[in-house]
Design an enzyme around this catalytic site. Sequence first.
Site, short mmCIF file in Angstrom:
data_model
loop_
_atom_site.label_atom_id
_atom_site.label_comp_id
_atom_site.label_asym_id
_atom_site.label_seq_id
_atom_site.Cartn_x
_atom_site.Cartn_y
_atom_site.Cartn_z
N SER A 189 -20.49 15.62 -3.02
CA SER A 189 -19.49 14.63 -3.40
C SER A 189 -18.28 14.68 -2.47
CB SER A 189 -19.03 14.88 -4.84
OG SER A 189 -18.29 13.78 -5.33
N GLY A 190 -17.81 13.51 -2.09
CA GLY A 190 -16.58 13.39 -1.31
C GLY A 190 -15.46 12.97 -2.24
N ASN A 229 -17.86 6.70 -7.72
CA ASN A 229 -19.27 6.75 -7.30
C ASN A 229 -19.79 8.18 -7.43
OD1 ASN A 229 -21.58 5.35 -5.99
ND2 ASN A 229 -21.16 6.74 -4.29
N SER A 252 -19.32 10.31 -4.74
CA SER A 252 -17.96 10.48 -4.26
C SER A 252 -16.99 9.68 -5.10
CB SER A 252 -17.84 10.03 -2.79
OG SER A 252 -18.67 10.79 -1.95
N TYR A 289 -20.47 6.27 -0.75
CA TYR A 289 -21.81 5.88 -0.30
C TYR A 289 -22.48 4.92 -1.29
CZ TYR A 289 -26.70 6.48 1.19
OH TYR A 289 -27.99 6.28 1.62
#
Length: 391
Positions: free
Chosen positions: A307-308, A229, A269, A157
Amino acid sequence: MTRIFIIFLLSLICFQSYTQKPRARDLGVPFVGKTGEFNAITDVKGVEVGYSTIISGKGENIVGKGPIRTGVTAIFPRGKAKKFSPVYANWYSLNGNGEMTGTTWVTESGFLETPIMITNTNSVGEVRQAVLKWYVDTDWYNGEEWWYTYPVVAETYDGFLNDIYGFHVKEKHVIEAIENTSGGKIAEGNVGGGTGMMCLGFKGGTGTSSRVIKIKDSSYTVGAIVQSNFGAKRNLSIAGVPVGIELRDTLNYKFKAPPKSRRQEGDGSIIVIVATDAPLLPHQLKRIAQRIPLGIGIVGGRGSNGSGDIFLAFSTANENAFNRDETTTVKSMSNDKLTPVFEATVQAVEEAIINAMVAAETMEGINGNTAYALPHDLLIETLNKYNRIKK
Protein backbone atom coordinates in the site's frame (compact mmCIF):
# COMPACT_ATOMS: atom_id res chain seq x y z
CA MET A 1 -57.05 15.90 -9.02
CA THR A 2 -55.75 15.43 -5.46
CA ARG A 3 -54.78 11.84 -6.28
CA ILE A 4 -52.85 12.98 -9.36
CA PHE A 5 -51.01 15.59 -7.29
CA ILE A 6 -50.04 12.98 -4.68
CA ILE A 7 -48.75 10.61 -7.36
CA PHE A 8 -46.77 13.49 -8.90
CA LEU A 9 -45.31 14.43 -5.52
CA LEU A 10 -44.29 10.85 -4.77
CA SER A 11 -42.73 10.56 -8.22
CA LEU A 12 -40.79 13.76 -7.64
CA ILE A 13 -39.52 12.54 -4.28
CA CYS A 14 -38.45 9.22 -5.78
CA PHE A 15 -36.77 11.00 -8.68
CA GLN A 16 -34.83 13.23 -6.31
CA SER A 17 -33.82 10.28 -4.15
CA TYR A 18 -32.36 8.57 -7.20
CA THR A 19 -30.62 11.62 -8.61
CA GLN A 20 -29.08 12.97 -5.40
CA LYS A 21 -26.25 10.81 -4.12
CA PRO A 22 -26.55 10.27 -0.38
CA ARG A 23 -23.57 10.72 1.87
CA ALA A 24 -22.75 8.68 4.95
CA ARG A 25 -24.60 11.04 7.30
CA ASP A 26 -27.68 10.84 5.06
CA LEU A 27 -27.80 7.11 5.81
CA GLY A 28 -27.66 7.83 9.53
CA VAL A 29 -24.01 6.89 10.05
CA PRO A 30 -22.92 8.63 13.27
CA PHE A 31 -19.74 10.70 13.29
CA VAL A 32 -18.11 12.89 15.92
CA GLY A 33 -17.55 16.59 15.32
CA LYS A 34 -19.15 19.60 13.68
CA THR A 35 -18.80 19.91 9.92
CA GLY A 36 -18.47 22.97 7.74
CA GLU A 37 -21.21 24.10 5.35
CA PHE A 38 -20.36 21.60 2.63
CA ASN A 39 -18.69 18.95 4.80
CA ALA A 40 -15.81 19.13 2.34
CA ILE A 41 -12.22 20.28 2.03
CA THR A 42 -13.63 23.31 0.23
CA ASP A 43 -15.00 24.55 3.55
CA VAL A 44 -11.47 25.87 4.04
CA LYS A 45 -11.75 29.27 2.39
CA GLY A 46 -10.00 29.48 -0.97
CA VAL A 47 -9.56 25.74 -1.57
CA GLU A 48 -10.83 24.57 -4.96
CA VAL A 49 -11.19 21.05 -6.34
CA GLY A 50 -11.76 19.87 -9.91
CA TYR A 51 -12.01 16.58 -11.78
CA SER A 52 -11.58 14.98 -15.14
CA THR A 53 -13.30 11.59 -15.26
CA ILE A 54 -12.58 9.18 -18.12
CA ILE A 55 -14.96 6.24 -18.57
CA SER A 56 -15.39 4.36 -21.83
CA GLY A 57 -15.65 0.87 -23.27
CA LYS A 58 -16.43 -2.52 -21.76
CA GLY A 59 -15.36 -6.14 -22.06
CA GLU A 60 -11.96 -7.54 -22.90
CA ASN A 61 -8.98 -5.35 -22.16
CA ILE A 62 -7.15 -4.29 -25.30
CA VAL A 63 -4.09 -2.31 -24.26
CA GLY A 64 -4.32 1.21 -25.63
CA LYS A 65 -8.04 0.98 -26.34
CA GLY A 66 -9.61 0.14 -23.01
CA PRO A 67 -11.94 -0.26 -21.21
CA ILE A 68 -10.95 3.00 -19.49
CA ARG A 69 -11.83 3.78 -15.88
CA THR A 70 -9.54 6.56 -14.67
CA GLY A 71 -9.12 10.31 -14.31
CA VAL A 72 -7.42 13.30 -12.69
CA THR A 73 -8.13 15.33 -9.56
CA ALA A 74 -6.83 18.88 -9.09
CA ILE A 75 -6.64 20.70 -5.75
CA PHE A 76 -5.70 24.38 -5.50
CA PRO A 77 -4.95 25.58 -1.94
CA ARG A 78 -5.83 29.21 -2.70
CA GLY A 79 -7.78 28.73 -5.92
CA LYS A 80 -6.32 28.83 -9.41
CA ALA A 81 -7.02 32.55 -9.91
CA LYS A 82 -4.40 33.40 -7.26
CA LYS A 83 -1.73 31.76 -9.39
CA PHE A 84 1.59 31.48 -7.54
CA SER A 85 0.65 31.78 -3.86
CA PRO A 86 2.64 29.30 -1.73
CA VAL A 87 1.21 27.84 1.48
CA TYR A 88 3.01 26.31 4.41
CA ALA A 89 2.89 22.52 4.06
CA ASN A 90 4.44 19.20 4.98
CA TRP A 91 3.90 15.53 4.23
CA TYR A 92 4.15 12.05 5.71
CA SER A 93 4.17 8.48 4.44
CA LEU A 94 2.79 5.60 6.51
CA ASN A 95 3.84 3.03 3.90
CA GLY A 96 5.78 4.15 0.86
CA ASN A 97 4.66 1.75 -1.87
CA GLY A 98 3.46 4.72 -3.92
CA GLU A 99 4.37 8.14 -5.23
CA MET A 100 3.86 11.81 -4.52
CA THR A 101 6.27 13.96 -6.51
CA GLY A 102 7.67 17.25 -5.29
CA THR A 103 7.67 16.34 -1.62
CA THR A 104 11.42 16.66 -1.04
CA TRP A 105 11.21 20.39 -1.77
CA VAL A 106 8.08 20.73 0.35
CA THR A 107 10.07 19.34 3.28
CA GLU A 108 13.15 21.40 2.52
CA SER A 109 11.42 24.72 1.91
CA GLY A 110 8.35 24.34 4.10
CA PHE A 111 6.13 25.57 1.27
CA LEU A 112 3.74 24.00 -1.22
CA GLU A 113 4.12 26.20 -4.31
CA THR A 114 1.86 24.33 -6.71
CA PRO A 115 -1.57 22.73 -6.97
CA ILE A 116 -1.88 19.10 -5.95
CA MET A 117 -2.79 16.61 -8.68
CA ILE A 118 -3.93 13.02 -8.12
CA THR A 119 -4.23 10.35 -10.80
CA ASN A 120 -3.40 6.68 -11.46
CA THR A 121 0.02 5.12 -10.95
CA ASN A 122 1.12 5.09 -14.59
CA SER A 123 0.00 8.64 -15.38
CA VAL A 124 2.09 10.59 -12.88
CA GLY A 125 4.65 11.65 -15.50
CA GLU A 126 2.03 12.77 -18.01
CA VAL A 127 0.19 14.81 -15.39
CA ARG A 128 3.39 16.42 -14.10
CA GLN A 129 4.45 17.42 -17.61
CA ALA A 130 1.02 18.82 -18.43
CA VAL A 131 0.97 20.92 -15.25
CA LEU A 132 4.39 22.38 -16.08
CA LYS A 133 3.16 23.33 -19.54
CA TRP A 134 0.03 24.88 -18.01
CA TYR A 135 2.28 27.05 -15.80
CA VAL A 136 4.00 28.36 -18.90
CA ASP A 137 0.79 28.92 -20.84
CA THR A 138 -0.91 30.77 -17.96
CA ASP A 139 2.10 32.67 -16.58
CA TRP A 140 1.70 30.93 -13.23
CA TYR A 141 4.75 32.79 -11.86
CA ASN A 142 3.35 36.22 -12.69
CA GLY A 143 5.98 37.52 -15.06
CA GLU A 144 9.07 35.97 -13.49
CA GLU A 145 11.52 35.34 -16.30
CA TRP A 146 13.34 32.50 -14.60
CA TRP A 147 11.76 29.96 -12.29
CA TYR A 148 11.88 26.33 -11.30
CA THR A 149 9.18 24.25 -9.73
CA TYR A 150 8.35 20.73 -8.64
CA PRO A 151 4.70 19.85 -9.26
CA VAL A 152 3.06 17.70 -6.61
CA VAL A 153 1.45 14.70 -8.29
CA ALA A 154 0.19 11.68 -6.32
CA GLU A 155 -1.23 8.34 -7.44
CA THR A 156 -3.07 5.16 -6.57
CA TYR A 157 -3.36 2.03 -8.73
CA ASP A 158 -6.52 1.42 -10.75
CA GLY A 159 -5.24 -1.41 -12.96
CA PHE A 160 -7.85 -3.98 -11.89
CA LEU A 161 -10.63 -1.95 -13.49
CA ASN A 162 -8.75 0.34 -15.87
CA ASP A 163 -6.53 -0.24 -18.92
CA ILE A 164 -3.66 1.26 -16.95
CA TYR A 165 -1.02 0.24 -19.48
CA GLY A 166 -2.91 2.09 -22.19
CA PHE A 167 -1.84 5.48 -20.77
CA HIS A 168 -5.17 7.16 -21.40
CA VAL A 169 -4.64 10.25 -19.24
CA LYS A 170 -3.54 13.05 -21.54
CA GLU A 171 -2.73 16.72 -21.27
CA LYS A 172 -6.33 17.64 -22.16
CA HIS A 173 -7.61 15.73 -19.12
CA VAL A 174 -5.21 17.54 -16.81
CA ILE A 175 -6.34 20.90 -18.19
CA GLU A 176 -9.98 19.82 -17.85
CA ALA A 177 -9.48 18.98 -14.15
CA ILE A 178 -7.75 22.32 -13.59
CA GLU A 179 -10.39 24.31 -15.43
CA ASN A 180 -13.18 22.52 -13.56
CA THR A 181 -11.87 23.49 -10.13
CA SER A 182 -14.27 25.32 -7.87
CA GLY A 183 -15.22 25.75 -4.24
CA GLY A 184 -18.49 24.70 -2.62
CA LYS A 185 -19.99 21.26 -3.07
CA ILE A 186 -17.79 18.72 -4.81
CA ALA A 187 -18.56 15.31 -6.29
CA GLU A 188 -17.53 12.07 -4.61
CA GLY A 189 -17.20 8.40 -5.53
CA ASN A 190 -16.27 7.39 -9.07
CA VAL A 191 -14.82 10.76 -10.08
CA GLY A 192 -11.43 12.18 -11.03
CA GLY A 193 -8.40 10.19 -10.02
CA GLY A 194 -10.66 8.05 -7.84
CA THR A 195 -12.69 6.72 -10.77
CA GLY A 196 -11.25 3.20 -10.91
CA MET A 197 -10.37 2.69 -7.25
CA MET A 198 -11.43 -0.03 -4.79
CA CYS A 199 -11.54 0.15 -1.00
CA LEU A 200 -11.97 -2.27 1.91
CA GLY A 201 -13.75 -4.89 -0.17
CA PHE A 202 -16.07 -2.55 -2.07
CA LYS A 203 -15.86 0.20 -4.68
CA GLY A 204 -13.75 3.11 -3.49
CA GLY A 205 -12.86 6.47 -4.97
CA THR A 206 -12.86 10.13 -3.98
CA GLY A 207 -14.33 11.38 -0.73
CA THR A 208 -14.20 14.48 1.43
CA SER A 209 -15.24 15.86 4.81
CA SER A 210 -14.53 18.78 7.15
CA ARG A 211 -14.61 19.85 10.77
CA VAL A 212 -15.06 23.24 12.41
CA ILE A 213 -13.33 23.68 15.75
CA LYS A 214 -13.07 26.48 18.28
CA ILE A 215 -9.85 27.24 20.11
CA LYS A 216 -10.26 30.00 22.67
CA ASP A 217 -12.08 32.78 20.79
CA SER A 218 -11.15 31.65 17.28
CA SER A 219 -12.87 29.20 14.93
CA TYR A 220 -10.87 27.14 12.45
CA THR A 221 -11.74 24.68 9.70
CA VAL A 222 -9.99 21.41 8.89
CA GLY A 223 -10.87 19.65 5.63
CA ALA A 224 -9.76 16.38 4.07
CA ILE A 225 -10.02 14.82 0.63
CA VAL A 226 -9.06 11.20 -0.04
CA GLN A 227 -8.36 9.03 -3.05
CA SER A 228 -9.23 5.76 -1.40
CA ASN A 229 -7.96 2.47 -2.82
CA PHE A 230 -6.80 0.38 0.13
CA GLY A 231 -7.60 -2.25 2.71
CA ALA A 232 -8.98 -5.73 3.30
CA LYS A 233 -12.71 -6.26 3.59
CA ARG A 234 -12.34 -8.18 6.84
CA ASN A 235 -11.07 -4.99 8.48
CA LEU A 236 -13.82 -2.61 7.33
CA SER A 237 -15.30 -0.86 10.35
CA ILE A 238 -17.96 1.86 10.23
CA ALA A 239 -19.07 3.64 13.40
CA GLY A 240 -17.29 0.95 15.39
CA VAL A 241 -19.24 -1.85 13.71
CA PRO A 242 -17.37 -4.73 11.96
CA VAL A 243 -19.22 -4.18 8.69
CA GLY A 244 -16.64 -6.10 6.68
CA ILE A 245 -17.07 -9.22 8.77
CA GLU A 246 -20.86 -8.92 8.72
CA LEU A 247 -20.82 -8.58 4.91
CA ARG A 248 -17.91 -10.94 4.25
CA ASP A 249 -19.96 -13.08 1.84
CA THR A 250 -21.68 -10.14 0.16
CA LEU A 251 -20.69 -8.62 -3.19
CA ASN A 252 -17.04 -9.65 -3.18
CA TYR A 253 -14.76 -8.38 -5.95
CA LYS A 254 -15.04 -10.26 -9.23
CA PHE A 255 -11.65 -10.78 -10.89
CA LYS A 256 -11.92 -12.55 -14.25
CA ALA A 257 -8.49 -11.49 -15.49
CA PRO A 258 -5.57 -11.18 -15.22
CA PRO A 259 -5.62 -14.76 -13.88
CA LYS A 260 -2.41 -14.27 -11.90
CA SER A 261 -1.58 -11.29 -9.74
CA ARG A 262 0.76 -10.52 -6.87
CA ARG A 263 -1.99 -8.49 -5.25
CA GLN A 264 -2.72 -9.64 -1.73
CA GLU A 265 -5.86 -8.82 0.21
CA GLY A 266 -5.30 -5.46 1.85
CA ASP A 267 -2.93 -4.12 -0.79
CA GLY A 268 -3.76 -0.82 -2.42
CA SER A 269 -3.14 2.82 -1.58
CA ILE A 270 -4.65 5.98 -0.18
CA ILE A 271 -3.73 9.57 -0.82
CA VAL A 272 -5.00 12.08 1.73
CA ILE A 273 -4.77 15.86 1.52
CA VAL A 274 -5.65 17.88 4.63
CA ALA A 275 -6.25 21.63 4.49
CA THR A 276 -6.75 24.07 7.35
CA ASP A 277 -6.98 27.80 7.92
CA ALA A 278 -5.36 27.46 11.33
CA PRO A 279 -2.00 29.32 11.44
CA LEU A 280 0.37 26.37 11.46
CA LEU A 281 4.04 26.23 10.54
CA PRO A 282 5.58 23.40 8.47
CA HIS A 283 6.77 21.38 11.48
CA GLN A 284 3.24 21.56 12.91
CA LEU A 285 1.73 20.50 9.58
CA LYS A 286 4.04 17.47 9.70
CA ARG A 287 2.36 16.62 12.98
CA ILE A 288 -1.06 16.99 11.33
CA ALA A 289 -0.03 14.68 8.48
CA GLN A 290 1.20 12.11 11.00
CA ARG A 291 -2.29 11.94 12.53
CA ILE A 292 -3.97 11.04 9.23
CA PRO A 293 -3.25 7.29 9.65
CA LEU A 294 -5.34 7.31 12.84
CA GLY A 295 -8.43 8.16 10.79
CA ILE A 296 -7.54 5.49 8.24
CA GLY A 297 -7.01 2.93 10.99
CA ILE A 298 -10.46 3.57 12.45
CA VAL A 299 -12.12 2.38 9.23
CA GLY A 300 -9.77 -0.57 8.71
CA GLY A 301 -6.50 0.54 7.13
CA ARG A 302 -3.42 -1.35 8.24
CA GLY A 303 -0.66 0.15 6.10
CA SER A 304 0.00 -3.12 4.30
CA ASN A 305 3.23 -3.88 2.46
CA GLY A 306 1.61 -3.31 -0.93
CA SER A 307 0.00 0.00 0.00
CA GLY A 308 1.09 3.54 -0.81
CA ASP A 309 -0.25 5.58 2.10
CA ILE A 310 0.98 9.12 1.47
CA PHE A 311 -0.37 12.30 2.99
CA LEU A 312 0.09 16.06 2.75
CA ALA A 313 -1.21 18.85 4.99
CA PHE A 314 -1.22 22.57 4.26
CA SER A 315 -2.37 25.79 5.89
CA THR A 316 -3.95 28.70 4.01
CA ALA A 317 -3.12 31.11 6.85
CA ASN A 318 -0.12 33.45 6.69
CA GLU A 319 -0.83 34.38 3.08
CA ASN A 320 2.17 36.71 2.85
CA ALA A 321 4.67 34.36 4.45
CA PHE A 322 6.43 33.58 1.18
CA ASN A 323 8.77 36.34 0.03
CA ARG A 324 11.92 35.94 -2.01
CA ASP A 325 13.50 39.22 -0.87
CA GLU A 326 12.14 40.41 2.44
CA THR A 327 11.89 39.13 5.99
CA THR A 328 8.29 38.34 6.85
CA THR A 329 6.29 38.11 10.05
CA VAL A 330 3.92 35.18 10.54
CA LYS A 331 1.46 33.91 13.12
CA SER A 332 1.78 30.48 14.66
CA MET A 333 -0.56 28.49 16.86
CA SER A 334 0.90 27.24 20.12
CA ASN A 335 1.73 23.54 20.15
CA ASP A 336 -0.29 23.30 23.35
CA LYS A 337 -3.41 24.21 21.35
CA LEU A 338 -2.94 21.64 18.59
CA THR A 339 -4.86 18.68 20.02
CA PRO A 340 -8.27 19.86 18.68
CA VAL A 341 -6.70 20.15 15.22
CA PHE A 342 -5.36 16.62 15.55
CA GLU A 343 -8.80 15.36 16.52
CA ALA A 344 -10.50 17.22 13.68
CA THR A 345 -8.02 15.71 11.22
CA VAL A 346 -8.73 12.16 12.39
CA GLN A 347 -12.48 12.73 12.28
CA ALA A 348 -12.48 14.32 8.81
CA VAL A 349 -10.30 11.59 7.32
CA GLU A 350 -12.49 8.84 8.75
CA GLU A 351 -15.66 10.38 7.35
CA ALA A 352 -14.10 11.22 3.97
CA ILE A 353 -13.23 7.56 3.40
CA ILE A 354 -16.75 6.39 4.25
CA ASN A 355 -18.22 9.16 2.08
CA ALA A 356 -16.13 7.89 -0.83
CA MET A 357 -17.50 4.38 -0.37
CA VAL A 358 -21.11 5.50 0.11
CA ALA A 359 -20.99 7.66 -3.04
CA ALA A 360 -19.19 5.10 -5.20
CA GLU A 361 -21.26 3.05 -7.62
CA THR A 362 -20.68 -0.51 -8.79
CA MET A 363 -18.15 -0.51 -11.62
CA GLU A 364 -17.35 -3.17 -14.18
CA GLY A 365 -13.97 -2.64 -15.77
CA ILE A 366 -11.46 -4.50 -17.88
CA ASN A 367 -12.25 -8.11 -18.70
CA GLY A 368 -15.44 -7.89 -16.66
CA ASN A 369 -13.59 -7.33 -13.39
CA THR A 370 -16.12 -5.78 -11.02
CA ALA A 371 -16.01 -3.80 -7.77
CA TYR A 372 -19.43 -3.56 -6.13
CA ALA A 373 -20.79 -0.53 -4.32
CA LEU A 374 -21.18 -0.70 -0.58
CA PRO A 375 -24.89 -1.69 -0.29
CA HIS A 376 -26.68 1.10 1.57
CA ASP A 377 -29.56 -1.06 2.75
CA LEU A 378 -27.29 -3.73 4.23
CA LEU A 379 -25.08 -1.08 5.81
CA ILE A 380 -28.08 0.47 7.55
CA GLU A 381 -29.31 -2.97 8.60
CA THR A 382 -25.91 -3.85 10.04
CA LEU A 383 -25.56 -0.57 11.94
CA ASN A 384 -29.07 -1.06 13.30
CA LYS A 385 -28.11 -4.54 14.47
CA TYR A 386 -25.40 -2.96 16.63
CA ASN A 387 -27.64 -0.05 17.70
CA ARG A 388 -25.33 2.43 16.00
CA ILE A 389 -27.64 4.02 13.43
CA LYS A 390 -28.39 7.68 13.95
CA LYS A 391 -32.17 8.14 14.15
